[in-house]
Write a protein that holds these residues in place. Structure first.
Motif, PDB file in Angstrom:
ATOM      1  N   GLU A 103     -10.015  13.866  -6.664  1.00  0.00           N
ATOM      2  CA  GLU A 103      -8.580  13.864  -6.931  1.00  0.00           C
ATOM      3  C   GLU A 103      -7.765  14.105  -5.674  1.00  0.00           C
ATOM      4  O   GLU A 103      -6.585  13.785  -5.632  1.00  0.00           O
ATOM      5  CB  GLU A 103      -8.255  14.909  -7.990  1.00  0.00           C
ATOM      6  CG  GLU A 103      -8.837  14.538  -9.337  1.00  0.00           C
ATOM      7  CD  GLU A 103      -8.435  15.490 -10.430  1.00  0.00           C
ATOM      8  OE1 GLU A 103      -7.435  16.203 -10.293  1.00  0.00           O
ATOM      9  OE2 GLU A 103      -9.142  15.499 -11.453  1.00  0.00           O
ATOM     10  N   CYS A 104      -8.408  14.694  -4.655  1.00  0.00           N
ATOM     11  CA  CYS A 104      -7.676  15.012  -3.428  1.00  0.00           C
ATOM     12  C   CYS A 104      -8.597  14.916  -2.212  1.00  0.00           C
ATOM     13  O   CYS A 104      -9.681  15.497  -2.214  1.00  0.00           O
ATOM     14  CB  CYS A 104      -7.085  16.418  -3.525  1.00  0.00           C
ATOM     15  SG  CYS A 104      -6.095  16.886  -2.095  1.00  0.00           S
TER      16      CYS A 104
ATOM     17  N   CYS B 171      -5.541   6.167   0.024  1.00  0.00           N
ATOM     18  CA  CYS B 171      -5.743   7.114  -1.077  1.00  0.00           C
ATOM     19  C   CYS B 171      -4.689   6.935  -2.162  1.00  0.00           C
ATOM     20  O   CYS B 171      -5.022   6.890  -3.349  1.00  0.00           O
ATOM     21  CB  CYS B 171      -5.735   8.552  -0.553  1.00  0.00           C
ATOM     22  SG  CYS B 171      -7.223   9.009   0.350  1.00  0.00           S
ATOM     23  N   GLU B 172      -3.438   6.819  -1.760  1.00  0.00           N
ATOM     24  CA  GLU B 172      -2.359   6.662  -2.737  1.00  0.00           C
ATOM     25  C   GLU B 172      -2.534   5.391  -3.560  1.00  0.00           C
ATOM     26  O   GLU B 172      -2.260   5.389  -4.758  1.00  0.00           O
ATOM     27  CB  GLU B 172      -1.006   6.690  -2.032  1.00  0.00           C
ATOM     28  CG  GLU B 172      -0.648   8.083  -1.545  1.00  0.00           C
ATOM     29  CD  GLU B 172       0.608   8.137  -0.691  1.00  0.00           C
ATOM     30  OE1 GLU B 172       1.152   7.066  -0.317  1.00  0.00           O
ATOM     31  OE2 GLU B 172       1.036   9.268  -0.378  1.00  0.00           O
TER      32      GLU B 172
ATOM     33  N   ASN C 102      -5.199   4.242  -4.501  1.00  0.00           N
ATOM     34  CA  ASN C 102      -6.299   4.516  -5.432  1.00  0.00           C
ATOM     35  C   ASN C 102      -6.032   5.765  -6.277  1.00  0.00           C
ATOM     36  O   ASN C 102      -6.968   6.349  -6.836  1.00  0.00           O
ATOM     37  CB  ASN C 102      -7.608   4.650  -4.651  1.00  0.00           C
ATOM     38  CG  ASN C 102      -8.094   3.314  -4.147  1.00  0.00           C
ATOM     39  OD1 ASN C 102      -8.653   2.546  -4.904  1.00  0.00           O
ATOM     40  ND2 ASN C 102      -7.838   3.015  -2.882  1.00  0.00           N
ATOM     41  N   ASN C 103      -4.762   6.166  -6.356  1.00  0.00           N
ATOM     42  CA  ASN C 103      -4.336   7.313  -7.168  1.00  0.00           C
ATOM     43  C   ASN C 103      -5.040   8.615  -6.793  1.00  0.00           C
ATOM     44  O   ASN C 103      -5.425   9.400  -7.662  1.00  0.00           O
ATOM     45  CB  ASN C 103      -4.514   7.026  -8.659  1.00  0.00           C
ATOM     46  CG  ASN C 103      -3.647   5.878  -9.111  1.00  0.00           C
ATOM     47  OD1 ASN C 103      -2.476   5.806  -8.751  1.00  0.00           O
ATOM     48  ND2 ASN C 103      -4.216   4.968  -9.866  1.00  0.00           N
TER      49      ASN C 103
ATOM     50  N   LYS D 262      -4.705  11.952  -4.113  1.00  0.00           N
ATOM     51  CA  LYS D 262      -3.810  12.689  -3.217  1.00  0.00           C
ATOM     52  C   LYS D 262      -4.483  12.846  -1.849  1.00  0.00           C
ATOM     53  O   LYS D 262      -5.695  13.044  -1.760  1.00  0.00           O
ATOM     54  CB  LYS D 262      -3.516  14.065  -3.822  1.00  0.00           C
ATOM     55  CG  LYS D 262      -2.514  14.872  -3.056  1.00  0.00           C
ATOM     56  CD  LYS D 262      -2.208  16.165  -3.797  1.00  0.00           C
ATOM     57  CE  LYS D 262      -1.158  16.945  -3.042  1.00  0.00           C
ATOM     58  NZ  LYS D 262      -0.758  18.149  -3.740  1.00  0.00           N
TER      59      LYS D 262
END
Length: 140
Positions: A36-37, A61-62, A64-65, A67
């Motif tokens: 997730e991050c 990253c953004e 691919n959703n 953070k």
């Protein structure tokens, strides 16, 4: 613990991009472990290839959703695998901030060195893992 089991369990992951020319392996790990991050732990988020500059990774990253956070305070001044932060107080603060994020989902620490045994991210991950009582998995 098998990779299949780790993928289902919340953990601290690490990844070094090394001389990779594309994001294929990176993306595969992000998806496999439901990251997730991504936390960039380089003191200077730049590389031999602009693809691995922090701003480019953030965009990737953004898309691919996921953070992206750059934590230069978790960078290394030793030039070797032993971690010597620029400012220990700032590093401790950054670790606690990332610990908060790790409570909600898988976090991947990103650095340049492909071999985790030759990279400071191993120590950073161990400190973070101890803070949040989670296992650490080094990806190659």
């Amino acid at each position: 613990m098998k990779i299949k089991d780790i993928a289902k369990t919340r953990c601290i992951l690490t990844f070094g991009y090394g001389n990779r020319k594309d994001y294929d392996a990176f993306l595969e790990y992000l998806q496999k472990f439901d990251v997730e991050c991504v936390v960039d732990v380089r003191m200077v988020p730049r590389a031999w290839s602009r693809k691995w500059y922090g701003d480019k990774i953030k965009i990737f990253c953004e898309l691919n959703n996921i953070k992206y956070i750059s934590k230069t305070a978790l960078g290394n001044t030793s030039g070797k695998e032993n971690w010597i932060p620029v400012n220990q107080e700032e590093a401790d603060k950054a670790l606690h901030e990332i610990a908060q994020v790790a409570q909600t989902g898988n976090v991947l620490l990103l650095c340049a060195e492909m071999n985790p045994n030759r990279c400071h991210r191993k120590e950073v991950a161990d400190c973070l893992g101890n803070l949040v009582s989670m296992p650490v998995k080094h990806l190659e």
